[in-house]
Design an enzyme around this catalytic site. Structure first.
Site, PDB file in Angstrom:
ATOM      1  N   SER A  31      10.936  24.287  55.931  1.00 47.28           N
ATOM      2  CA  SER A  31      11.839  25.434  55.797  1.00 47.28           C
ATOM      3  C   SER A  31      11.176  26.791  55.975  1.00 47.28           C
ATOM      4  CB  SER A  31      12.482  25.414  54.421  1.00 47.28           C
ATOM      5  OG  SER A  31      13.813  25.038  54.529  1.00 47.28           O
TER       6      SER A  31
ATOM      7  N   LYS B 150      12.203  28.859  58.735  1.00 48.99           N
ATOM      8  CA  LYS B 150      13.417  29.693  58.679  1.00 48.99           C
ATOM      9  C   LYS B 150      13.053  31.182  58.737  1.00 48.99           C
ATOM     10  CE  LYS B 150      16.422  26.329  56.318  1.00 48.99           C
ATOM     11  NZ  LYS B 150      15.804  25.051  56.062  1.00 48.99           N
TER      12      LYS B 150
ATOM     13  N   TYR C 204      16.432  23.459  65.763  1.00 48.86           N
ATOM     14  CA  TYR C 204      16.193  23.641  64.323  1.00 48.86           C
ATOM     15  C   TYR C 204      15.179  22.614  63.799  1.00 48.86           C
ATOM     16  CZ  TYR C 204      16.882  23.076  59.341  1.00 48.86           C
ATOM     17  OH  TYR C 204      16.638  22.924  57.994  1.00 48.86           O
TER      18      TYR C 204
ATOM     19  N   TYR D 204      15.093  28.437  47.348  1.00 52.96           N
ATOM     20  CA  TYR D 204      16.249  27.575  47.101  1.00 52.96           C
ATOM     21  C   TYR D 204      17.089  28.124  45.949  1.00 52.96           C
ATOM     22  CZ  TYR D 204      13.394  24.478  50.004  1.00 52.96           C
ATOM     23  OH  TYR D 204      12.638  23.963  51.031  1.00 52.96           O
TER      24      TYR D 204
ATOM     25  N   VAL E 227      10.062  21.886  52.108  1.00 53.65           N
ATOM     26  CA  VAL E 227      10.001  20.577  51.448  1.00 53.65           C
ATOM     27  C   VAL E 227       8.730  19.773  51.760  1.00 53.65           C
ATOM     28  CG1 VAL E 227      12.486  20.275  51.084  1.00 53.65           C
ATOM     29  CG2 VAL E 227      11.433  19.441  53.208  1.00 53.65           C
TER      30      VAL E 227
HETATM   31  N1  GLU Z   1      13.720  19.954  57.873  1.00 51.49           N
HETATM   32  C1  GLU Z   1      14.214  20.057  56.534  1.00 51.49           C
HETATM   33  C2  GLU Z   1      15.724  19.870  56.507  1.00 51.49           C
HETATM   34  O1  GLU Z   1      16.395  20.412  57.300  1.00 51.49           O
HETATM   35  C3  GLU Z   1      13.799  21.380  55.960  1.00 51.49           C
HETATM   36  C4  GLU Z   1      14.228  21.506  54.535  1.00 51.49           C
HETATM   37  C5  GLU Z   1      13.372  22.427  53.714  1.00 51.49           C
HETATM   38  O2  GLU Z   1      12.154  22.507  53.884  1.00 51.49           O
HETATM   39  O3  GLU Z   1      13.981  23.087  52.845  1.00 51.49           O
HETATM   40  O4  GLU Z   1      16.274  19.183  55.701  1.00 51.49           O
END
Ligand code: GLU
Length: 309
Positions: free
Chosen positions: A68, A71, A192, A244, A262
């Site tokens: 994530s 992002k 993504y 989060y 994650v």
């Molecule tokens: N590739 C993971 C997903 O889309 C990233 C989630 C994360 O790191 O929060 O579920």
């Protein structure tokens, strides 16, 4: 930035010791099968200051997937490729109490760029002739921001997630049905997931953090890599939405714009001072690294890094 290097190392080592008390708490992410194969005892910490001072501890040469934290990169690229209003017409700016892959915080638009729906949206705003060109641009941006050529695509992680990513696939189709984008939903999803599968090291992420801490300017020659306006937006969103559904609590306790992934990495930024990356794969229920969040809390207190004084 830290005046006495020896003393700083001593303080950091004490903070690490305190946080490693939690090293058996939590579990590694397993909903992406390949992530369950990591060594849960891995630990790395890198701190890079805007004046170039660098501190590394643990397995800082260990490669892990960015997950994530990509992002942050997608938001930077969306802001580079579009104007601010175009971006925030398509994605919101507000934190959410729902899980990162929930469909609930997509009202007309995704709640913010740091939940999956938001990052699938920002991925759709990255320009390029085709998927490969878009992904190459993302990788090149990560290389530029981290000042490193050791950035690779982790194909096993990518395949493992592509095979099991029904929730993200639903989100991509749902966003398309809401006319958030008109591109092929499979292609946006693919970009993504590729972005999440970029492999790097704690030093690379700490360097990205240091560059953000330096207002988007290259640490050695001062040239602008990201505009100051984009840096402000990215840091504000990291502070409000980066951890989060614990983002508010983390900001209250640690006082540092941060983004968690994650794989067990957390990127923290102290504007004007430094970028920090902690990597430790065991996660709490929200998806934040247990050792990582404890270590950032200690470092914030012991090195006086809280942005709110
Ligand atoms: N590739 C993971 C997903 O889309 C990233 C989630 C994360 O790191 O929060 O579920």
């Amino acid at each position: 930035m830290f005046k006495d290097k020896e003393k700083t190392i001593e303080i950091i080592e004490k903070s690490i010791k305190k946080s490693l008390v939690h090293s058996n708490e939590g579990d590694v992410a397993s909903y992406i099968p390949e992530l369950a194969n990591v060594d849960p005892t891995d630990f790395a910490l890198s701190i890079i200051c805007v004046d170039g001072q660098e501190y590394n501890f643990g397995d800082y040469n260990k490669l892990f997937s960015i997950q994530s934290i990509s992002k942050v990169i997608s938001l930077i690229m969306a802001l580079n490729d579009n104007n601010v209003d175009e971006v925030f017409e398509k994605v919101g700016t507000e934190p959410t109490k729902y899980k990162f892959n929930s469909l609930i915080p997509i009202d007309d638009i995704a709640a913010n760029p740091f939940i999956n729906a938001g990052a699938i949206t920002t991925s759709s705003l990255i320009k390029g002739k085709n998927l490969d060109e878009k992904f190459n641009r993302v990788v090149n941006m990560v290389k530029k921001l981290s000042n490193s050529d050791n950035i690779i695509f982790l194909e096993k992680v990518y395949k493992s997630e592509m095979d099991t990513t029904d929730v993200n696939r639903s989100i991509a189709y749902y966003l398309r049905s809401k006319k958030i984008f008109s591109l092929d939903a499979e292609e946006v999803l693919d970009l993504y997931i590729r972005n999440c599968s970029i492999g790097l090291h704690s030093t690379d992420l700490a360097h990205i953090g240091a560059l953000l801490a330096n207002g988007g300017k290259n640490l050695s020659n001062g040239s602008e890599i990201i505009s100051k306006d984009s840096v402000r937006i990215v840091l504000a969103q990291m502070a409000s939405c980066g951890m989060y559904e614990e983002s508010g609590r983390f900001l209250l306790e640690v006082g540092m714009p941060s983004k968690s992934g994650v794989s067990g990495a957390i990127l923290g930024v102290v504007p004007g001072k430094c970028g920090i990356c902690v990597y430790s794969p065991r996660l709490d229920k929200s998806g934040n690294s247990v050792v990582g969040k404890n270590l950032l809390k200690s470092l914030s207190e012991d090195l006086d890094l809280n942005i709110f004084l």
